[in-house]
Design an enzyme around this catalytic site. Structure first.
Site, PDB file in Angstrom:
ATOM      1  N   ASP A 222     -18.041 -10.510   1.127  1.00  0.00           N
ATOM      2  CA  ASP A 222     -18.226 -10.194   2.387  1.00  0.00           C
ATOM      3  C   ASP A 222     -19.675 -10.368   2.417  1.00  0.00           C
ATOM      4  O   ASP A 222     -20.383 -10.293   2.138  1.00  0.00           O
ATOM      5  CB  ASP A 222     -18.273  -8.569   1.715  1.00  0.00           C
ATOM      6  CG  ASP A 222     -18.484  -7.880   3.279  1.00  0.00           C
ATOM      7  OD1 ASP A 222     -18.062  -8.342   4.044  1.00  0.00           O
ATOM      8  OD2 ASP A 222     -18.339  -6.456   3.029  1.00  0.00           O
TER       9      ASP A 222
ATOM     10  N   ASP B  31     -18.388  -4.696   5.429  1.00  0.00           N
ATOM     11  CA  ASP B  31     -17.634  -3.580   5.821  1.00  0.00           C
ATOM     12  C   ASP B  31     -16.458  -3.622   4.722  1.00  0.00           C
ATOM     13  O   ASP B  31     -14.866  -2.622   4.680  1.00  0.00           O
ATOM     14  CB  ASP B  31     -16.963  -4.366   7.047  1.00  0.00           C
ATOM     15  CG  ASP B  31     -16.109  -5.147   6.939  1.00  0.00           C
ATOM     16  OD1 ASP B  31     -16.515  -6.245   6.295  1.00  0.00           O
ATOM     17  OD2 ASP B  31     -15.338  -5.712   7.477  1.00  0.00           O
TER      18      ASP B  31
ATOM     19  N   ASP C 125     -14.871 -11.804   3.527  1.00  0.00           N
ATOM     20  CA  ASP C 125     -14.367 -12.229   4.621  1.00  0.00           C
ATOM     21  C   ASP C 125     -14.664 -13.893   5.297  1.00  0.00           C
ATOM     22  O   ASP C 125     -15.182 -14.190   3.682  1.00  0.00           O
ATOM     23  CB  ASP C 125     -15.162 -12.489   6.016  1.00  0.00           C
ATOM     24  CG  ASP C 125     -16.301 -11.701   5.708  1.00  0.00           C
ATOM     25  OD1 ASP C 125     -17.059 -12.791   5.086  1.00  0.00           O
ATOM     26  OD2 ASP C 125     -17.409 -10.917   6.206  1.00  0.00           O
TER      27      ASP C 125
ATOM     28  N   ASP D  73       4.455 -19.053   0.744  1.00  0.00           N
ATOM     29  CA  ASP D  73       5.130 -18.226  -0.023  1.00  0.00           C
ATOM     30  C   ASP D  73       6.602 -17.660  -0.176  1.00  0.00           C
ATOM     31  O   ASP D  73       7.615 -18.459   0.471  1.00  0.00           O
ATOM     32  CB  ASP D  73       4.725 -16.876   1.415  1.00  0.00           C
ATOM     33  CG  ASP D  73       4.711 -15.027   0.475  1.00  0.00           C
ATOM     34  OD1 ASP D  73       4.295 -15.156  -0.469  1.00  0.00           O
ATOM     35  OD2 ASP D  73       5.505 -14.846   1.412  1.00  0.00           O
TER      36      ASP D  73
ATOM     37  N   GLU E  44       5.936 -21.414  -3.785  1.00  0.00           N
ATOM     38  CA  GLU E  44       6.112 -19.834  -5.008  1.00  0.00           C
ATOM     39  C   GLU E  44       7.724 -19.751  -5.139  1.00  0.00           C
ATOM     40  O   GLU E  44       8.440 -19.418  -3.867  1.00  0.00           O
ATOM     41  CB  GLU E  44       5.561 -18.565  -4.515  1.00  0.00           C
ATOM     42  CG  GLU E  44       6.219 -17.470  -5.476  1.00  0.00           C
ATOM     43  CD  GLU E  44       4.895 -16.183  -4.606  1.00  0.00           C
ATOM     44  OE1 GLU E  44       5.422 -15.277  -4.790  1.00  0.00           O
ATOM     45  OE2 GLU E  44       5.950 -16.068  -3.481  1.00  0.00           O
TER      46      GLU E  44
HETATM   47  C1  NOJ Z   1       4.636 -13.132  -2.645  1.00  0.00           C
HETATM   48  C2  NOJ Z   1       3.332 -13.150  -2.302  1.00  0.00           C
HETATM   49  O1  NOJ Z   1       2.272 -13.660  -3.453  1.00  0.00           O
HETATM   50  C3  NOJ Z   1       3.330 -11.193  -2.134  1.00  0.00           C
HETATM   51  O2  NOJ Z   1       1.995 -10.629  -2.428  1.00  0.00           O
HETATM   52  C4  NOJ Z   1       3.646 -10.831  -0.666  1.00  0.00           C
HETATM   53  O3  NOJ Z   1       3.897  -9.609  -0.685  1.00  0.00           O
HETATM   54  C5  NOJ Z   1       5.697 -11.115  -0.913  1.00  0.00           C
HETATM   55  N1  NOJ Z   1       5.678 -13.176  -1.189  1.00  0.00           N
HETATM   56  C6  NOJ Z   1       5.592 -11.372   0.298  1.00  0.00           C
HETATM   57  O4  NOJ Z   1       5.013 -12.264   1.271  1.00  0.00           O
END
Ligand code: NOJ
Length: 579
Positions: free
Chosen positions: A34, A38, A42, A215, A270
């Protein structure tokens, strides 16, 4: 606008793309560092710590989302894909971070969340304004089932059994969300959605990022009939089951876009499917993902037989496609591996004292494994300190998925606020992990025997030894409780032995098998430092992992980081210092 490029060239010797030889470090921005007081990390905080990552030897960072977001899922609910949430800073801060990282030779990978937006995204507001709105079809809407309930039996992640649908009283239809109701799924069947999400990619690639972590990328295609999940898997979140052909064409479009940029930009997907064979299909024929996460090893028990199976499964699924594996032990979605292995030991009946004694030793052995497997390793912030999960009291729990423990802030020093400039009376957004007074960055940096130094030495070794970065890998026959494999590239040959047991194991007979016949192999790195620089004794200590350099018949020098001796040259069995 950033125009800088990493100071190293796009490809490595032998035309290997950089991401094959890289070690990637995952930064969860809220919890890294940080600058503002806060209690939430960041971008300027990250920027100030890049030199520390360069010191460890990290090649690339992956930043979890920093975009404007209501933070229902702590940034994975994006309300504007092309900006920075004020909590984290500004676009200028981002540009500065990329420029600084590149100046240090560190590449920058950012998270891209293509499957869903936040319900606060203007696109969704428009979609909800009525069935005839311009962006209605940007999301997945369906009429109720005949009984008035959700259109199918899909369940959402996070809350057991919760439907993946929310009813919109205004229109009398349900919208799909594979995660929280506040994360409506985008409808990638709508060409304008694909185009808009490609524009997002261009926005960031034009700013100089080196790659994206995509993602739940396997979810951007859905079976248009939205059929029920079969009874035998009903109740498992649909995001862990969705695997349909239409996604692959979309990945090829993404790949075309990304490959049109110079510098070997990378897409790490992912693919949350718990089978390495299924994951491998998302590499296509070298025309879909460059890299994919592969979750079975992350969930493997700390047992030699389980890891042997992971290596066999990964090799047999990935090699025929020439797909390059990734290795991940921890991330922001799962308990840290040291915590998981401790828990596994408790389940298997190990007593508390033994667990306490073995806990860090196992984490050290895991580091050796992670850094010497064939593929790209990902390090989750803090694992290089051997952190375990924070104990988060009920009143401080904030994550809908129960993942707070692994997301604890990084302890940078031994002071009360551990290097976080918290305002008077304030605290960090989550508590620190246990033992932060002693187990912190500055304490470990000053201790050559620390876990941090072990990671650094392993990273230095990977850089010095082409065989460990992109050489072949061969599983070796080993005594019960030991995983053994060889890595080779040209004349460089290495053997890695990992003792998963609490006992001393003799491995005398490995020498001949791996061709260590000219001279005994030398311990280059040991997880506990025992025997480094000496011929291997043939005995593995409890929980010990070692990286053995093939013995030299011709006077090869050591590549041991800090040994001060010259690197071996071609023709010897030692590694070559290549950068
Ligand atoms: C996978 C991400 O790694 C996770 O953190 C997230 O909650 C879900 N996808 C939804 O985006």
């Amino acid at each position: 606008m950033v125009s800088s490029q990493p100071s190293r060239s796009g490809s490595q010797p032998g035309s290997q793309p950089w991401w094959r030889g890289a070690t990637v470090y995952q930064i969860y921005p809220r919890s890294f560092a940080d600058s503002g007081g806060d209690g939430i990390g960041d971008l300027p905080g990250i920027r100030a710590r890049l030199a520390d990552l360069a010191w460890i030897g990290i090649d690339a960072v992956w930043l979890s989302p920093f975009y404007p977001s209501p933070m229902v899922d702590f940034g994975y609910d994006v309300s504007d894909y092309c900006d920075v949430d004020p909590l984290f800073g500004t676009l200028d801060d981002f540009d500065g971070l990329v420029a600084d990282a590149h100046a240090l030779g560190i590449r920058v990978i950012i998270d891209w969340v293509p499957n869903h937006t936040s319900d606060a995204h203007p696109w969704f507001a428009d979609a909800c304004s009525g069935p005839d709105s311009a962006r209605r079809n940007w999301y997945v809407w369906r009429d109720p089932a005949p009984d008035g309930g959700p259109p199918n039996n899909w369940t959402a992640a996070f809350e057991a059994g919760a439907p993946a649908w929310t009813f919109d009283a205004g229109s009398g239809q349900w919208y799909l969300h594979l995660f929280e109701a506040a994360q409506p799924d985008l409808n990638w069947d709508e060409p304008d959605v694909e185009k808009a999400m490609h524009d997002v990619l261009r926005f960031w690639f034009d700013r100089g990022v080196d790659g994206i972590r995509a993602d739940v990328i396997h979810c951007i295609g859905k079976d248009p009939a939205l059929p029920d999940d079969p009874p035998e898997v009903a109740g498992i979140p649909h995001s862990a089951l969705n695997d349909v052909a239409v996604t692959h064409g979309r990945l090829r479009h993404i790949r075309d876009l990304v490959d049109a940029y110079p510098g070997d930009r990378v897409v790490v997907g992912e693919v949350y499917l718990l089978s390495s064979a299924a994951v491998a299909t998302y590499y296509g024929n070298g025309d879909e993902l460059h890299l994919s996460f592969n979750f079975p090893p992350l969930y493997a028990r700390w047992e030699a037989s389980a890891w042997r199976r992971c290596l066999e499964d990964t090799t047999s699924a990935f090699d025929p496609r020439h797909a390059w594996p990734t290795w991940v032990l921890s991330n922001h979605d799962n308990p840290r591996h040291r915590s998981r292995y401790d828990l596994g030991a408790a389940w298997s009946g190990e007593d508390e004292a033994t667990r306490g004694r073995r806990s860090e030793a196992r984490a050290r052995a895991a580091a050796v494994l992670l850094m010497t497997l064939r593929g790209t390793p990902f390090v989750f912030q803090g694992e290089e300190l051997g952190l375990i999960d924070a104990v988060v009291p009920p009143e401080r729990r904030v994550d809908p998925g129960g993942r707070d423990g692994c997301r604890a802030p990084i302890p940078w020093d031994g002071s009360t606020s551990h290097g976080w400039p918290v305002d008077d009376g304030g605290s960090t957004w989550l508590p620190f992990p246990p033992e932060s007074a002693s187990r912190n960055y500055s304490a470990q940096r000053g201790d050559p025997g620390s876990v941090l130094h072990l990671y650094r030495r392993l990273l230095q070794l990977r850089k010095a030894a082409p065989a460990l970065r992109w050489g072949s890998q061969e599983l070796l026959v080993a005594p019960e409780g030991v995983l053994a494999y060889g890595r080779a590239d040209g004349d460089g040959r290495w053997t890695v032995l990992v003792n998963f047991t609490d006992g001393v194991v003799g491995v005398d007979d490995l020498g001949a098998e791996v061709g260590h016949d000219a001279a005994p192999p030398v311990v280059e790195v040991a997880s506990d430092r025992t025997g480094e620089g000496s011929p291997f004794s043939g005995r593995l200590l409890p929980d010990q992992a070692v990286v053995l350099r093939a013995g030299s018949s011709g006077g090869a020098g050591s590549t041991r980081p800090g040994s001060g001796r010259a690197a071996s040259s071609a023709g010897s069995s030692g590694a070559l210092l290549s950068n």
